[in-house]
Scaffold this motif. Structure first.
Motif, PDB file in Angstrom:
ATOM      1  N   PRO A  50       0.724  -1.042   0.125  1.00 57.46           N
ATOM      2  CA  PRO A  50       0.017  -0.018   0.041  1.00 57.46           C
ATOM      3  C   PRO A  50       0.986   1.235   0.118  1.00 57.46           C
ATOM      4  O   PRO A  50       1.780   1.178   0.715  1.00 57.46           O
ATOM      5  N   MET A  51       0.476   2.369  -0.799  1.00 57.72           N
ATOM      6  CA  MET A  51       1.275   3.565  -0.774  1.00 57.72           C
ATOM      7  C   MET A  51       0.930   4.378   0.500  1.00 57.72           C
ATOM      8  O   MET A  51      -0.140   5.049   0.454  1.00 57.72           O
ATOM      9  N   LEU A  52       1.942   4.462   1.437  1.00 55.79           N
ATOM     10  CA  LEU A  52       1.607   4.878   2.788  1.00 55.79           C
ATOM     11  C   LEU A  52       1.473   6.350   2.758  1.00 55.79           C
ATOM     12  O   LEU A  52       2.220   7.148   1.946  1.00 55.79           O
ATOM     13  N   ILE A  53       0.413   6.924   3.310  1.00 48.69           N
ATOM     14  CA  ILE A  53       0.187   8.396   3.287  1.00 48.69           C
ATOM     15  C   ILE A  53       1.643   8.945   3.793  1.00 48.69           C
ATOM     16  O   ILE A  53       2.214   8.592   4.754  1.00 48.69           O
ATOM     17  N   GLY A  54       2.133  10.268   3.298  1.00 45.54           N
ATOM     18  CA  GLY A  54       3.423  10.630   3.499  1.00 45.54           C
ATOM     19  C   GLY A  54       4.662  10.035   3.108  1.00 45.54           C
ATOM     20  O   GLY A  54       5.750  10.800   3.195  1.00 45.54           O
ATOM     21  N   ALA A  55       4.510   8.859   2.567  1.00 48.38           N
ATOM     22  CA  ALA A  55       5.703   8.089   1.887  1.00 48.38           C
ATOM     23  C   ALA A  55       6.093   8.982   0.633  1.00 48.38           C
ATOM     24  O   ALA A  55       5.175   9.468  -0.075  1.00 48.38           O
ATOM     25  N   ASN A  56       7.502   9.203   0.330  1.00 51.48           N
ATOM     26  CA  ASN A  56       7.898   9.911  -0.918  1.00 51.48           C
ATOM     27  C   ASN A  56       8.357   8.955  -2.166  1.00 51.48           C
ATOM     28  O   ASN A  56       9.253   9.179  -2.662  1.00 51.48           O
ATOM     29  N   TRP A  57       7.900   7.802  -1.975  1.00 51.21           N
ATOM     30  CA  TRP A  57       8.368   6.657  -2.960  1.00 51.21           C
ATOM     31  C   TRP A  57       8.351   7.066  -4.362  1.00 51.21           C
ATOM     32  O   TRP A  57       9.265   6.906  -5.150  1.00 51.21           O
ATOM     33  N   GLN A  58       7.108   7.796  -4.926  1.00 51.91           N
ATOM     34  CA  GLN A  58       7.052   8.212  -6.316  1.00 51.91           C
ATOM     35  C   GLN A  58       8.219   9.196  -6.660  1.00 51.91           C
ATOM     36  O   GLN A  58       8.626   9.484  -7.754  1.00 51.91           O
ATOM     37  N   GLN A  59       8.717  10.081  -5.598  1.00 57.69           N
ATOM     38  CA  GLN A  59       9.521  11.072  -5.870  1.00 57.69           C
ATOM     39  C   GLN A  59      10.838  10.638  -5.828  1.00 57.69           C
ATOM     40  O   GLN A  59      12.045  11.331  -6.105  1.00 57.69           O
ATOM     41  N   SER A  60      11.116   9.426  -5.152  1.00 56.53           N
ATOM     42  CA  SER A  60      12.585   8.946  -4.908  1.00 56.53           C
ATOM     43  C   SER A  60      13.343   8.530  -6.294  1.00 56.53           C
ATOM     44  O   SER A  60      12.688   7.673  -7.028  1.00 56.53           O
ATOM     45  N   PRO A  61      14.486   9.031  -6.552  1.00 60.27           N
ATOM     46  CA  PRO A  61      15.300   8.604  -7.570  1.00 60.27           C
ATOM     47  C   PRO A  61      15.593   7.180  -7.706  1.00 60.27           C
ATOM     48  O   PRO A  61      16.086   6.445  -8.925  1.00 60.27           O
ATOM     49  N   ASP A  62      15.470   6.442  -6.518  1.00 58.21           N
ATOM     50  CA  ASP A  62      15.911   5.101  -6.481  1.00 58.21           C
ATOM     51  C   ASP A  62      14.927   4.044  -6.720  1.00 58.21           C
ATOM     52  O   ASP A  62      14.943   2.878  -6.630  1.00 58.21           O
ATOM     53  N   LEU A  63      13.745   4.602  -6.716  1.00 60.98           N
ATOM     54  CA  LEU A  63      12.825   3.587  -6.671  1.00 60.98           C
ATOM     55  C   LEU A  63      11.689   3.866  -8.210  1.00 60.98           C
ATOM     56  O   LEU A  63      11.786   5.147  -8.722  1.00 60.98           O
ATOM     57  N   ARG A  64      11.091   2.650  -8.552  1.00 59.90           N
ATOM     58  CA  ARG A  64       9.973   2.946  -9.539  1.00 59.90           C
ATOM     59  C   ARG A  64       8.774   2.370  -8.924  1.00 59.90           C
ATOM     60  O   ARG A  64       8.747   1.405  -8.267  1.00 59.90           O
ATOM     61  N   VAL A  65       7.578   3.239  -9.010  1.00 63.05           N
ATOM     62  CA  VAL A  65       6.141   2.785  -8.344  1.00 63.05           C
ATOM     63  C   VAL A  65       5.349   2.675  -9.886  1.00 63.05           C
ATOM     64  O   VAL A  65       5.102   3.501 -10.612  1.00 63.05           O
ATOM     65  N   LEU A  66       5.070   1.128  -9.824  1.00 64.55           N
ATOM     66  CA  LEU A  66       4.239   0.974 -10.914  1.00 64.55           C
ATOM     67  C   LEU A  66       2.413   0.571 -10.457  1.00 64.55           C
ATOM     68  O   LEU A  66       2.541  -0.127  -9.625  1.00 64.55           O
ATOM     69  N   PRO A  67       1.715   1.541 -11.184  1.00 58.33           N
ATOM     70  CA  PRO A  67       0.090   1.076 -10.471  1.00 58.33           C
ATOM     71  C   PRO A  67      -0.230  -0.346 -11.088  1.00 58.33           C
ATOM     72  O   PRO A  67       0.193  -0.956 -12.065  1.00 58.33           O
ATOM     73  N   LEU A  68      -1.125  -0.897 -10.485  1.00 58.34           N
ATOM     74  CA  LEU A  68      -1.786  -2.190 -10.860  1.00 58.34           C
ATOM     75  C   LEU A  68      -2.262  -2.062 -12.089  1.00 58.34           C
ATOM     76  O   LEU A  68      -2.966  -0.882 -12.427  1.00 58.34           O
ATOM     77  N   PRO A  69      -2.667  -3.270 -12.823  1.00 54.31           N
ATOM     78  CA  PRO A  69      -3.281  -3.042 -14.090  1.00 54.31           C
ATOM     79  C   PRO A  69      -4.630  -2.451 -13.835  1.00 54.31           C
ATOM     80  O   PRO A  69      -5.559  -2.709 -13.015  1.00 54.31           O
ATOM     81  N   ASP A  70      -5.347  -1.836 -15.021  1.00 53.45           N
ATOM     82  CA  ASP A  70      -6.653  -1.195 -15.147  1.00 53.45           C
ATOM     83  C   ASP A  70      -7.735  -2.251 -15.051  1.00 53.45           C
ATOM     84  O   ASP A  70      -8.604  -2.204 -14.352  1.00 53.45           O
ATOM     85  N   ASP A  71      -7.391  -3.551 -15.584  1.00 49.78           N
ATOM     86  CA  ASP A  71      -8.236  -4.456 -15.518  1.00 49.78           C
ATOM     87  C   ASP A  71      -8.698  -5.000 -14.075  1.00 49.78           C
ATOM     88  O   ASP A  71      -9.638  -5.587 -13.825  1.00 49.78           O
ATOM     89  N   LEU A  72      -7.975  -4.976 -13.155  1.00 49.17           N
ATOM     90  CA  LEU A  72      -8.176  -5.018 -11.763  1.00 49.17           C
ATOM     91  C   LEU A  72      -8.958  -4.292 -11.000  1.00 49.17           C
ATOM     92  O   LEU A  72      -9.662  -4.542 -10.314  1.00 49.17           O
ATOM     93  N   GLY A  73      -9.274  -3.086 -11.587  1.00 50.62           N
ATOM     94  CA  GLY A  73     -10.018  -2.101 -10.860  1.00 50.62           C
ATOM     95  C   GLY A  73      -9.255  -1.621  -9.634  1.00 50.62           C
ATOM     96  O   GLY A  73      -8.119  -1.880  -9.478  1.00 50.62           O
ATOM     97  N   PRO A  74      -9.825  -0.549  -8.937  1.00 51.96           N
ATOM     98  CA  PRO A  74      -9.202   0.075  -7.707  1.00 51.96           C
ATOM     99  C   PRO A  74      -8.852  -0.758  -6.935  1.00 51.96           C
ATOM    100  O   PRO A  74      -9.951  -1.314  -6.382  1.00 51.96           O
ATOM    101  N   ILE A  75      -7.996  -0.964  -6.292  1.00 48.10           N
ATOM    102  CA  ILE A  75      -7.502  -1.848  -5.208  1.00 48.10           C
ATOM    103  C   ILE A  75      -6.641  -0.988  -4.140  1.00 48.10           C
ATOM    104  O   ILE A  75      -5.657  -0.261  -4.426  1.00 48.10           O
ATOM    105  N   ALA A  76      -7.350  -0.647  -3.005  1.00 46.29           N
ATOM    106  CA  ALA A  76      -6.582   0.036  -1.780  1.00 46.29           C
ATOM    107  C   ALA A  76      -6.767  -0.790  -0.606  1.00 46.29           C
ATOM    108  O   ALA A  76      -7.800  -1.374  -0.424  1.00 46.29           O
ATOM    109  N   ARG A  77      -6.106  -0.425   0.366  1.00 43.54           N
ATOM    110  CA  ARG A  77      -6.561  -1.004   1.960  1.00 43.54           C
ATOM    111  C   ARG A  77      -6.981   0.278   2.738  1.00 43.54           C
ATOM    112  O   ARG A  77      -6.624   1.491   2.463  1.00 43.54           O
TER     113      ARG A  77
END
Length: 297
Positions: free
Chosen positions: A231-258
């Motif tokens: 899960p993408m934690l509130i406050g985490a900066n993973w998407q802005q980190s140059p060390d990481l890639r954040v890939l969304p889940l495929p659209d065919d699964l629909g929205p998935i969140a905890r």
């Protein structure tokens, strides 16, 4: 009566004794005295276990209600905007930072307020709320809801694949299938949800390790140990980190969140306090989410 609740929760005089700070003999004596007072046996005693029988199960909600009434009577009478009294609140690790800051500020503003915080796993904390050991807990949402509790949803954290910047692959399925997989603990609610998503993806992952620590998993991804689904934690900066890639889940699964929210018992004596804690945590999360969105733009 508090000893009775402890025995009902643990199913053992010895474990209940540790919780209420009495000897096992004192707990046994109290329960015999309670049974004598009420004129009926409340437990099926078998070996080292002490499980509620039908009469005990019938009595359980009434004793909880009586204790809530007693606690309400003991609450000091203060000005309408003043919070006072003691409350016990639990939280999973990812919620503890925000909750601690909120509670620290509340205690400065309300000197007569005593909020005690406890960390734990979502399922354990939920059980303690249901047993009356905690007044409320900030945890991951579960499908099953107890009639004796109330759930307040605060926010959702979408699931995504987190990989090192060097990872090959253009989509979530490819990245998951072609790198060692770092898994979140399957005994926890989040881990079970991740397992369901992997099954829907139809990806055979290369299992490498399993941990009950989201930030540690992300740090291992930074070190190029493998990839993960979290899960993408509130406050985490993973998407802005140059060390990481954040890939969304495929659209065919629909929205998935905890879902993250507050669980509390219905009709307990400290709802004014837990309600204010919940409101302030929600406000803190909104501010953080807004700051994240602004930084991303």
């Amino acid at each position: 009566m508090r000893t009775f609740l402890a025995v009902a929760h643990h199913g053992s005089f010895s474990e209940a004794a540790e919780q209420v700070a009495l000897t096992q003999a004192a707990v046994s004596f109290q329960m015999r005295a309670l049974e004598t007072e009420l004129g009926r046996e409340l437990f099926d005693r078998s070996g080292r276990l002490a499980l509620l029988n039908a009469a005990g199960r019938e009595l359980l909600p009434e004793i909880k209600h009586l204790l809530d009434l007693y606690d309400r009577l003991r609450q000091p009478r203060n000005a309408p905007d003043e919070l006072a009294g003691s409350v016990s609140v639990g939280a999973i690790v990812s919620c503890m930072g925000t909750l601690s800051k909120v509670v620290s500020r509340m205690k400065r503003d309300h000197p007569a307020l005593d909020v005690r915080l406890f960390s734990g796993k979502a399922s354990e904390l939920a059980g303690k709320v249901e047993a009356g050991e905690l007044d409320a807990a900030f945890i991951v949402e579960a499908g099953r809801k107890m009639a004796s509790t109330r759930w307040i949803t605060l926010y959702e954290e979408p699931l995504a694949v987190v990989a090192p910047a060097s990872a090959q692959g253009s989509d979530a399925r490819t990245v998951l299938a072609s790198h060692p997989f770092l898994r979140f603990d399957r005994t926890q609610r989040t881990g079970l949800q991740i397992e369901r998503v992997l099954r829907r993806l139809g990806v055979a992952v290369n299992e490498f390790l399993e941990l009950n620590a989201i930030e540690t998993l992300v740090e291992l991804v930074r070190q190029e140990v493998g990839v993960t689904l979290l899960p993408m934690l509130i406050g985490a900066n993973w998407q802005q980190s140059p060390d990481l890639r954040v890939l969304p889940l495929p659209d065919d699964l629909g929205p998935i969140a905890r879902g993250i929210g507050m669980l509390e018992r219905r009709e307990h004596a400290r709802q004014a306090i837990t309600g204010e804690v919940c409101a302030q945590v929600a406000a803190a999360v909104r501010r953080r989410h807004g700051a994240q969105a602004a930084a991303h733009d």
